[in-house]
Scaffold this active site. Structure first.
Site, mmCIF file in Angstrom:
data_model
loop_
_atom_site.group_PDB
_atom_site.id
_atom_site.type_symbol
_atom_site.label_atom_id
_atom_site.label_comp_id
_atom_site.label_asym_id
_atom_site.label_seq_id
_atom_site.Cartn_x
_atom_site.Cartn_y
_atom_site.Cartn_z
ATOM 1 N N TYR A 14 0.812 -1.225 0.000
ATOM 2 C CA TYR A 14 0.000 0.000 0.000
ATOM 3 C C TYR A 14 0.841 1.268 0.000
ATOM 4 O O TYR A 14 0.289 2.365 -0.046
ATOM 5 C CB TYR A 14 -0.971 -0.016 1.193
ATOM 6 C CG TYR A 14 -2.102 -0.975 0.965
ATOM 7 C CD1 TYR A 14 -1.871 -2.347 0.958
ATOM 8 C CD2 TYR A 14 -3.399 -0.527 0.727
ATOM 9 C CE1 TYR A 14 -2.884 -3.243 0.739
ATOM 10 C CE2 TYR A 14 -4.420 -1.428 0.502
ATOM 11 C CZ TYR A 14 -4.157 -2.776 0.510
ATOM 12 O OH TYR A 14 -5.170 -3.661 0.285
ATOM 13 N N ASP A 65 -1.195 -18.541 2.735
ATOM 14 C CA ASP A 65 -2.114 -19.385 1.954
ATOM 15 C C ASP A 65 -2.675 -20.508 2.827
ATOM 16 O O ASP A 65 -3.884 -20.782 2.825
ATOM 17 C CB ASP A 65 -1.454 -19.931 0.671
ATOM 18 C CG ASP A 65 0.030 -20.232 0.838
ATOM 19 O OD1 ASP A 65 0.593 -19.907 1.895
ATOM 20 O OD2 ASP A 65 0.628 -20.791 -0.092
ATOM 21 N N ASP A 93 -5.695 -7.037 4.732
ATOM 22 C CA ASP A 93 -6.897 -6.583 4.020
ATOM 23 C C ASP A 93 -7.693 -7.792 3.524
ATOM 24 O O ASP A 93 -8.907 -7.897 3.720
ATOM 25 C CB ASP A 93 -6.457 -5.699 2.842
ATOM 26 C CG ASP A 93 -7.620 -4.932 2.241
ATOM 27 O OD1 ASP A 93 -8.723 -4.955 2.822
ATOM 28 O OD2 ASP A 93 -7.427 -4.305 1.186
ATOM 29 N N LYS A 126 4.383 -14.522 4.273
ATOM 30 C CA LYS A 126 4.785 -15.379 3.143
ATOM 31 C C LYS A 126 6.316 -15.391 3.094
ATOM 32 O O LYS A 126 6.937 -15.123 2.054
ATOM 33 C CB LYS A 126 4.157 -14.826 1.844
ATOM 34 C CG LYS A 126 4.285 -15.718 0.628
ATOM 35 C CD LYS A 126 3.356 -16.903 0.629
ATOM 36 C CE LYS A 126 3.643 -17.815 -0.549
ATOM 37 N NZ LYS A 126 2.818 -19.049 -0.525
#
Ligand code: NAD
Length: 342
Positions: free
Chosen positions: A124, A205, A229, A172
């Site tokens: 962002y 994930d 988000d 991740k």
């Protein structure tokens, strides 16, 4: 005491949701002096920007704001006003509780997860450009020790203050070794300072699959900006959807409360969408102001109306076209009546 609060109606369904919320908050007996400020596409003509400096100045002065959603053009046009407010005022913690209420039709009961999303950096930061127009583009994902440290600390402090048991850092770091590697190693360092709260981490994930299959195993989640988000919308889907998901943007001195959802522009002006997410964001604002009794009153009244299932909007009925669904303002009226009945 009268609280002066910046009130940003937003656009799309924002103004009707904020109006419903204002009425509920005033019905608690707490008094407000609303400093109404406009932001979004509609003020571009007047100020040449969707986020005039007066809006930010108002929040800086009042220290607290309540905000409706604001539309962001997709793929083109001005950058998100919502993101700009969070960054300009350094509202680094985006708190998004996803809590089951009796009467909600969903896959599970008793889910109670709090998503803590980093709100000022990651993807962002919006540092992106065309490399070859129409062929290739690139963006920069920024993760810093400072922002990771304070968001993980916020998650642990929230856990401690609210009697929660566990914080899960979501990342991740297997692929994004530098950026999420840094986020994870900082999270592990911070966790050592909170021996009373359990800590674990999950790859994002896998986290999504776990949340869909075993949401009860999770408590407080802390995530970098984009993952936060996405995962917070997933969590709202576990407890009734975006119509009931509140949020808060919190910094060291300032805070702006707004629902997780967007402006749902296709329903604008129809008195149709669910005011619960915005009303519960107002409830979080009351807690932030120290008005515990009023906050409990709102929370209990919302819970009572949803448990009864009569005066609720279309999204809370068994089918989307249920003729007994009420409108936005009528659901707010029922919440006010439920407060009075207690
Ligand atoms: P959205 O949240 O507006 O809508 C997604 C889905 O959720 C739609 O089906 C909508 O009908 C439903 N929904 C949303 N709010 C609801 C409510 N109160 N009651 C019942 N159903 C509700 O998301 P979108 O369509 O992806 O985005 C629309 C616009 O909102 C975009 O311009 C986006 O950038 C903006 N947006 C703003 C914010 C914000 O102001 N903080 C957050 C997210 C999206």
């Amino acid at each position: 005491m009268t609280y002066r609060v910046t009130l940003i109606p937003g656009d799309g369904t924002g103004p009707e949701l904020v109006e419903a919320t204002r009425r509920v908050l005033e019905a608690t007996g707490v008094t407000f002096d609303w400093d109404v400020q406009e932001a979004g596409a509609d003020v571009m003509d007047k100020y040449g920007t969707p986020l005039p400096e007066v809006v930010l100045d108002s929040i800086r002065e009042n220290k607290v704001g309540l905000k409706g959603p604001i539309t962001t053009p997709v793929g083109t046009g001005f950058r998100s006003v919502n993101v700009a407010i969070r960054m300009a005022l350094d509202l680094y913690a985006n708190l998004r509780p996803a809590r089951f209420m009796r009467g909600i039709r969903g896959p599970y009961e008793d889910v109670d997860i709090v998503v803590v999303r980093e709100n000022t950096e990651g993807l962002y930061a919006g540092i992106e450009h065309d490399v070859i127009p129409g062929e290739a583009a690139e963006t920069i994902r920024i993760i810093t020790r400072k922002a990771s440290e304070r968001i993980v600390r916020f998650a642990f402090e929230y856990a401690r203050a609210n009697g929660r048991r566990k914080v899960t850092a979501v990342h991740k770091a297997n692929i994004l070794k530098a950026t999420d590697g840094l986020f994870l190693s900082v999270a592990r360092e911070v966790a050592k300072r909170y021996p009373d709260i359990a800590f674990e981490d999950r790859i994002v994930d896998n986290m999504c699959m776990q949340l869909v299959q075993r949401p009860h195993e999770y408590d407080v989640l802390v995530l970098p900006n984009l993952f936060g988000d996405i995962v917070s919308d997933l969590c709202s889907g576990l407890v009734g959807g975006l119509g009931v998901a509140p949020g808060a943007n919190i910094g060291d001195e300032l805070a702006v409360f707004e629902p997780v959802h967007g402006s749902a522009p296709k329903y604008a002006g129809q008195n149709k969408v669910n005011p619960t997410a915005t009303i519960l964001s107002g409830m979080l604002m009351l807690r932030h102001l120290g008005e515990k009794e009023a906050a409990d009153k709102v929370q209990n009244a919302v819970a009572a109306v949803i448990a009864e299932g009569k005066d609720v909007t279309y999204d809370m009925k068994p089918t989307r076209d249920d003729p007994t669904a009420v409108g936005t303002q009528e659901m707010a009226d029922a919440i006010i009546a439920a407060m009075d009945a207690r």
